[in-house]
Design a protein around this motif. Structure first.
Motif: not given
Length: 589
Positions: A139-144, A108-110
């Motif tokens: 995209x990396x965040x979406x994959x997480x 969230x902070x990132x």
């Protein structure tokens, strides 16, 4: 705001809560059709609360607007004016990611740090923006955050050539991820939601009653039919001492009246939709006699309150408060046709659901009737249980998916009957005899047309029967080695004619065997509602053993629905039943 709009606004969340609880496959519709189709379960029933799933005009306008917007975004990239759209788009992406992320997590902070729009504006102004790194982080965040089933779709975005293509695909997938989360939460919390939904529906329905948005006239008529039927049934029984004792021990209860009413709804030949309760409140059936002055007065006195129009065909039934209570109307108005019923207001969101239950039970009764018919006309089937079993399952699947739809016919009948009633009320110069003759002619024309359709369909069924018999024999002969092989069976011309003729009657629901099996299913259903026990002792006598598991699943589903419906509306059902019991001098326990 007109009355219908007020009604729709009042009940949108009401219907949503209703569907979430009663439809185990409920899920929100995916906003992007192409992407959504890749991930949603085909068996799931995606409910769209609007009248049309995708309104063609709105869909076209939306696509044109989206195309124009992304063309402008592309032009801003080409001209080097990224500050025009990019900061707003980045903020939109950031907000969507934050919505999907737990505030207590590091991610969230990132997201807040990397996708800071003020920082990105400064980078654009200084020409130091690295869009590839921004897209990679997103995209990396979406994959997480996404469900595993979305991984392949999101990974494809990495390889897209232009920033605009990536932005468009990212926004689409974030929309679908938000819906994924909502559907997951619905599935997770459905058991907990039931009690809240019951209270919520009670509250909303009560508000509608107090606001005169709904009248319970069709609900009262529906329950009246059940009470009259039970009174007649009990009066026809000659009581011996033993029966008197049994009757005392098993007196009719309020719940029995409700169960009988609901059961009758499932086994009616035609159910008239009452989903526009507000605007079609006045379309009650007028009796063909001169004792309807009070009903006609109710219509005439309220013409000024809501003007009629051709779209809604509204002729509002009213009384002192703008409505007309059935208790104030002639009792003969409550005597509708035996094979037709107008959907009660307490089931106004369940028209399609009731039709689905009705079709499930009707299909089983039809196939069981056809199987018994086949066994009597085709002696070859005697003792060949494996063929009969295959025949049953194949025919049930075939009829479920291919039988001509009768829903449109019901809608047309409703419209026709509305026209007939309007003619009867407004044209005093026309005799009742002419109106009746017109009704009979319309009914005969429709029945003739339906009979022709079913006659054509019966040909396919006879062909299917012959094909299944041949295939079953061939498969049997290929497997069996120690027994004498069976001779293939081709139906004779006489057998085909007899089958076709009888099957047409069954499809038209005009066959004694079908009626017997339907009554047996109704009896099993009532017993299941009362005891929760699925009786299997008599299934084989009516050729229902082949659909035992399917029938039990249907009963379980309907029982859950009836219990939920009664939980919500028991106050109104009990009040109506109590009043009717006094009127008819019928006193259950």
């Amino acid at each position: 705001m007109n009355l219908l709009n007020e009604y729709n606004q009042h009940f949108t969340n009401f219907q949503l809560a209703h569907e979430i609880i009663l439809n185990p496959n409920f899920q929100f519709q995916y906003l992007n059709e192409e992407e959504g189709n890749n991930v949603k379960d085909e068996k799931a029933s995606n409910i769209d609360l609007s009248e049309d799933k995708y309104n063609n005009i709105i869909s076209k306008v939306t696509k044109i607007a989206q195309k124009a917007f992304f063309n402008l975004v592309q032009e801003s990239f080409d001209s080097g004016n990224e500050t025009q759209f990019i900061p707003g788009i980045i903020k939109d992406i950031k907000d969507r990611l934050l919505y999907l992320t737990n505030k207590n997590k590091k991610t969230y902070d990132q997201i807040n740090e990397v996708l800071d729009e003020k920082l990105i504006i400064q980078q654009i102004q200084h020409g130091t923006t690295d869009f590839n790194n921004i897209f990679k982080f997103v995209l990396d965040t979406m994959l997480q955050l996404c469900a595993p089933i979305r991984d392949p779709i999101i990974k494809k975005i990495y390889t897209m050539e232009t920033p605009v293509q990536k932005i468009k695909a990212i926004l689409n997938q974030l929309d679908n991820m938000k819906i994924d989360l909502a559907n997951y939460n619905i599935k997770k919390f459905r058991p907990i939601l039931k009690n809240f939904a019951v209270e919520y529906e009670r509250k909303k329905f009560k508000e509608a009653i107090k606001s005169n948005l709904i009248d319970l006239q069709y609900t009262e008529r529906w329950l009246t039919q059940s009470i009259v039927r039970l009174i007649k049934k009990q009066s026809n029984i000659k009581l011996t001492k033993e029966l008197k004792k049994k009757k005392k021990e098993n007196q009719t209860r309020y719940i029995d009246i409700y169960n009988d009413a609901f059961s009758s709804l499932l086994f009616k030949r035609e159910i008239v939709n009452n989903d526009k309760t507000l605007v079609e409140l006045g379309n009650t059936k007028l009796p063909n006699n001169n004792n309807n002055s009070e009903s006609n007065n109710c219509i005439d006195n309220n013409k000024s309150k809501y003007s009629s129009n051709s779209t809604n065909k509204m002729s509002n039934v009213g009384s002192e408060d703008g409505r007309c209570s059935p208790s104030k109307m002639n009792k003969k108005n409550n005597n509708s046709k035996d094979d037709e019923i107008i959907l009660p207001e307490t089931l106004m969101f369940d028209f399609n659901r009731v039709l689905e239950y009705q079709k499930d039970l009707r299909d089983i009764a039809i196939v069981s009737s056809i199987i018994i018919l086949c066994q009597s006309i085709v002696p070859y089937l005697h003792g060949k249980e494996f063929i009969v079993n295959n025949l049953y399952s194949e025919l049930l699947d075939y009829i479920e998916n291919n039988i001509p739809k009768q829903k449109q016919k019901q809608s047309e009948n409703k419209e026709s009957s509305d026209d007939d009633r309007t003619t009867f009320v407004n044209n005093d110069n026309k005799s009742e005899t002419n109106v009746e003759e017109g009704k009979k002619k319309n009914k005969m024309d429709k029945e003739s047309k339906l009979s022709s359709i079913m006659a054509d369909f019966s040909k396919y069924i006879v062909t299917k029967i012959e094909t299944v018999i041949l295939d079953s024999v061939i498969n049997y002969n290929n497997v069996i080695t120690n027994y004498v092989k069976l001779e293939p069976k081709i139906l004779s011309a006489n057998e085909k004619v007899l089958l076709k003729k009888m099957i047409v009657n069954i499809l038209m629901l005009n066959n004694n065997m079908y009626n017997v099996i339907s009554r047996q299913i109704m009896s099993l259903f009532l017993h299941y509602l009362k005891t929760g026990i699925f009786k299997t002792e008599t299934l084989d006598r009516f050729c229902l053993q082949y659909s035992k598991d399917r029938l039990e699943k249907i009963f379980i589903k309907i029982k859950f629905f009836t219990e939920y419906n009664r939980d919500v509306y028991s106050e109104y059902y009990d009040n109506i039943i109590s009043k009717l019991l006094i009127i008819y001098k019928f006193y259950p326990s």
